[in-house]
Each structure stands twice: as structure tokens, then as C-alpha cells.
Design a protein around this motif. Structure first.
Motif, PDB file in Angstrom:
ATOM      1  N   VAL A   4      68.106 115.190 100.895  1.00 15.53           N
ATOM      2  CA  VAL A   4      69.126 114.317 101.512  1.00 15.53           C
ATOM      3  C   VAL A   4      70.262 115.100 102.163  1.00 15.53           C
ATOM      4  O   VAL A   4      71.045 114.534 102.912  1.00 15.53           O
ATOM      5  N   TYR A  38      71.752 110.004 108.723  1.00 20.82           N
ATOM      6  CA  TYR A  38      70.827 111.148 108.783  1.00 20.82           C
ATOM      7  C   TYR A  38      70.438 111.334 110.235  1.00 20.82           C
ATOM      8  O   TYR A  38      70.528 110.400 111.040  1.00 20.82           O
ATOM      9  N   PRO A  88      66.917 104.287 104.336  1.00 25.47           N
ATOM     10  CA  PRO A  88      67.596 104.989 103.241  1.00 25.47           C
ATOM     11  C   PRO A  88      68.997 105.418 103.663  1.00 25.47           C
ATOM     12  O   PRO A  88      69.340 105.343 104.847  1.00 25.47           O
ATOM     13  N   ARG A 128      67.965 111.099 104.640  1.00 23.45           N
ATOM     14  CA  ARG A 128      66.603 111.624 104.513  1.00 23.45           C
ATOM     15  C   ARG A 128      66.448 112.909 105.325  1.00 23.45           C
ATOM     16  O   ARG A 128      67.240 113.200 106.214  1.00 23.45           O
ATOM     17  N   GLN A 129      65.392 113.652 104.989  1.00 21.53           N
ATOM     18  CA  GLN A 129      65.125 114.923 105.663  1.00 21.53           C
ATOM     19  C   GLN A 129      64.597 114.703 107.075  1.00 21.53           C
ATOM     20  O   GLN A 129      64.136 113.615 107.411  1.00 21.53           O
TER      21      GLN A 129
END
Ligand SMILES: *Cc1c(COP(=O)(O)O)cnc(C)c1O
Length: 390
Positions: free
Chosen positions: A187, A365, A3, A6-7
Motif C-alpha cells: 500500500v 493510489y 481499495p 494498492r500497488q
């Protein structure tokens, strides 16, 4: 699939949430104030009001600055629609200030020009909302100086930017603004699932923010219009909403705050790696203003228009088909059909238009690893060398 964002959730984040689930209060307990305090201490502001999203935070920020039907609010066109919708919720009129071609934030020159023209026709904005795109602060000192000259208020949309710095100090200190807003969507840099926060140094604004968060209700005698009828008594003194954050969300946020510095450092390592390895001359890499230390929510590259290697759409499709879920932040807000009805002209925003033709957000991320980055870099540097997977 990789992605674009993301967390990053740890075991202690999970434990912190479970602790609240086993406690007496799921909402309006002790954890929301503890989370607010942690963010205040990090950012060095005086007051914080946590809410259920940054969209809500922007809405009550506008309300607390008195934005109403006869007012004008300006923001950046390269942002999420929430940056301007907040003014429409208040019945105000929205206009946009073109972006800076290097930082992609609101251009100080364009702002200055537009203010000069607006003053002549009596159409000055009540509030300006600079957006710290990708986590890089806007030129707040210059915008603040313009606010003193023309008499507008400032809300920083710092949804991307918690953990970033401007002139050596953490974004959120409100040194050059009335209110700063953070987002805690998964996000973003830290998360509460859904959530947002307003920071301010003004006690009166802080009072209104907390009232609007919860129906416009006050519970302290000092804030009431008359003496209480009895111990049950409260007063609604304005028209607010239920924008409260739960203690479950705040527990996640409080736990994530402990890793904020580490998250931003990890993002900087990832950006450095991209900066070193994305070497093709038709790729434009993000530029950082020397006054800023970005939180690096996003890493936006531009595929230079008219280059002989690859087109923007083609690059986008190539990456998506390789399982790299790139995105485009953002479609200029004035291009949205809802906004088009209000009559904005693309030709008024040449830098935003040029950006929209070239920008791609590539994965960024904290848990993105080198192997994934190599895979991404290889496909960007030689987009035609690979078969489509999907
Ligand atoms: C994410 C975002 C918002 C809205 O945040 P929510 O917490 O999802 O409501 C507002 N402005 C910008 C610039 C954003 O990126």
C-alpha cells in the motif's frame, strides 16, 4: 471495489523479479546493494540498509542508537503500532506527543512543552520518532533544534514518505535526523512485497544496522575481536536477527524506484482533483505545510463533528457499502488494549482524540482513474443521496 491504496506493478517490474529467479542468488546477491544504492542516490544520504520490513528497520534503528531497558522513546500517537512497538522490543518505555491539529504530525509545540516538563523530572527521551503521516514531512528543523537542546536522537518514520520533500530536498537525506526509515509494503509509495530500509549519514550507525540485520555477525577482519581461525571464520559480536531482504524483493524495489517520481506526481494529480471537487464545508481537506512536498501516501478527509449532514461513522459505512474501501489511519496507539495497560490517558492527547473522531482515508493510489474518483467524490459530497449496495 475500490481499495484505499494498492500497488502499481508493470511488466518491467515482473521481468526484473523473474530475472532474479533465473539467476544464481535469490538472497544475499547483487540486487539488494543495487537497490540500496538507487535509494541513496535518490535521497542523497550516505548509507542504506535494506531489510524485510519497516518494522524490522525501526527495531534495528532503535538498537543502533542504543535504546535499552532504562530508556524512554517518544513518538506520535497517530501512527501504525510499529512506530512505538520498536521501542518496546528494546525493553524501553514509550510515551506519545500529541499531534498538530493542521498537519496531524507530531506537534512541535507539544513536543517542546513535554520536553520542558520531562527535563524537570529527569525523564527525557533518548530517541524521538516523528512520523511523516500521509507522506508529509514533520517539522524536522524545529525537532532537530530541540534534539540539540535536550540531547535526544531522531528516527524519522518515513514509511509513508519516500519521494516526498522537506525544504526542497528529498526525505531520507537525514539532514535533521540520525536515521530515516522507509516501508515498501504494497500500500505504500513503492513496494517490494514486504520490505523496509534504514538510511543514515553516520558510518558507525550504518555498521550496527547491517550487523543487526543479520544476527550481529561480522565477516571483515577489521571488525573482529581477534584474527580469523581460518577462511571459514566469522564472528557474532552483538545479538541481531534475520531481517534480511531477498534479491527477489530488491529486484522489484529497484525496478519500482525508476517510477517513484512518476508515482508521486500521479498522486499529486489525484489530490488536486479531490481538492477541487470536495467542496462541502463540513468536509475538512488535508492541509500542506509550505515547507513540505508530500509523497501523498494517504488522502485523509475529516467529517467535521456536529455537522448537520452526516456523522463520521455514518459516512464511513456509506462509503464502504458503496464498495469504496475507506479506512482510518490511525486508531491512536495509546487506545490499543496492549498500550492501555501501560496507563496512557486520552485527555493527554486532545488533538489525536479529535482527529480520531473525524478522519477517513479515501482511496489514493497512482492508478486510481478519474471515473473512479468522480464516483467517490459524488458519494462523499452527497452521502444521503444513494442506496446502500451491501
Ligand atoms: C506501514 C508502516 C510501518 C510498518 O511497515 P512494514 O513495512 O509493514 O513493517 C511503520 N510505520 C508506519 C507509519 C507505517 O505506515
Amino acid at each position: 471495489m475500490i481499495p484505499y491504496g494498492r500497488q502499481d506493478i508493470s511488466e518491467s517490474d515482473i521481468e526484473a523479479v523473474v530475472d532474479v529467479l533465473r539467476s544464481d542468488f535469490l538472497t544475499q546477491g547483487p540486487v539488494v546493494p543495487a537497490f540500496e544504492k538507487a535509494v541513496l542516490e535518490y535521497c542523497h544520504a550516505k548509507f542504506a540498509v535494506a531489510v524485510n520490513s519497516a518494522t524490522s528497520a525501526l527495531h534495528i534503528a532503535c538498537m543502533s542508537l542504543g535504546v535499552g531497558t532504562n530508556d524512554i522513546v517518544w513518538t506520535s500517537p497517530i501512527s501504525f503500532v510499529a512506530s512505538s512497538n520498536c521501542a518496546l522490543y528494546c525493553g524501553a518505555t514509550v510515551d506519545f506527543v500529541d499531534i498538530d491539529p493542521l498537519t496531524y504530525n507530531m506537534s512541535v509545540d507539544a513536543l517542546s512543552d513535554k520536553l520542558q516538563k520531562a527535563e524537570k523530572v529527569g525523564m527525557l527521551p533518548k530517541v524521538v520518532i516523528p512520523v511523516h503521516l500521509c507522506g508529509q514531512s514533520s517539522q524536522m528543523k524545529e525537532i532537530y533544534e530541540l534534539s540539540k537542546k535536550y540531547g535526544f536522537k531522531i528516527i524519522e518514520d518515513a514509511s509513508h514518505a519516500i519521494g516526498g520533500k522537506y525544504m526542497g530536498e528529498y526525505i531520507g537525506n537525514c539532514k535533521f535526523s540520525d536515521i530515516t526509515v522507509f516501508s515498501f509494503h504494497p500500500v505504500k509509495i513503492i513496494t517490494t512485497g514486504e520490505g523496509g530500509m534504514c538510511l543514515t549519514n553516520d558510518p558507525q550507525i550504518a555498521l550496527w544496522l547491517s550487523r543487526f540485520r543479520s544476527h550481529g555477525i561480522v565477516r571483515h577482519t577489521s571488525e573482529m575481536t581477534k584474527l580469523p581461525d581460518g577462511p571459514w571464520y566469522y564472528e557474532q559480536i552483538g545479538l541481531g536477527y534475520n531481517y534480511r531482504m531477498t534479491d527477489i524483493q530488491a529486484a522489484l524495489g529497484l525496478s519500482q524506484m525508476k517510477r517513484l517520481t512518476e508515482f508521486v506526481e500521479a498522486r499529486h494529480k489525484i489530490a488536486d482533483y479531490y481538492n477541487n471537487k470536495l467542496t462541502e464545508e463540513w468536509i475538512l481537506k488535508p492541509w500542506q505545510h509550505p515547507d513540505t512536498y508530500s509523497a501523498l501516501h494517504l488522502y485523509v478527509i475529516r467529517i467535521k463533528e456536529g455537522n448537520s449532514i452526516v456523522g463520521h461513522l455514518q459516512m464511513f459505512e456509506k462509503l464502504r457499502s458503496a464498495g469504496i474501501l475507506v479506512n482510518l489511519h490511525y486508531i491512536p496507539i495509546y487506545r490499543q488494549p496492549y498500550y492501555q495497560r501501560m496507563g496512557y490517558k486520552k485527555k493527554d492527547f486532545p488533538n489525536a482524540e479529535a482527529y480520531y473522531k473525524e478522519a477517513i482515508s479515501i482511496p489514493m493510489y497512482s492508478s486510481l482513474n478519474t471515473e473512479q474518483q468522480d464516483f467517490i467524490i459524488e458519494r462523499i459530497n452527497s452521502p444521503m443521496g444513494f442506496q446502500n449496495l451491501f
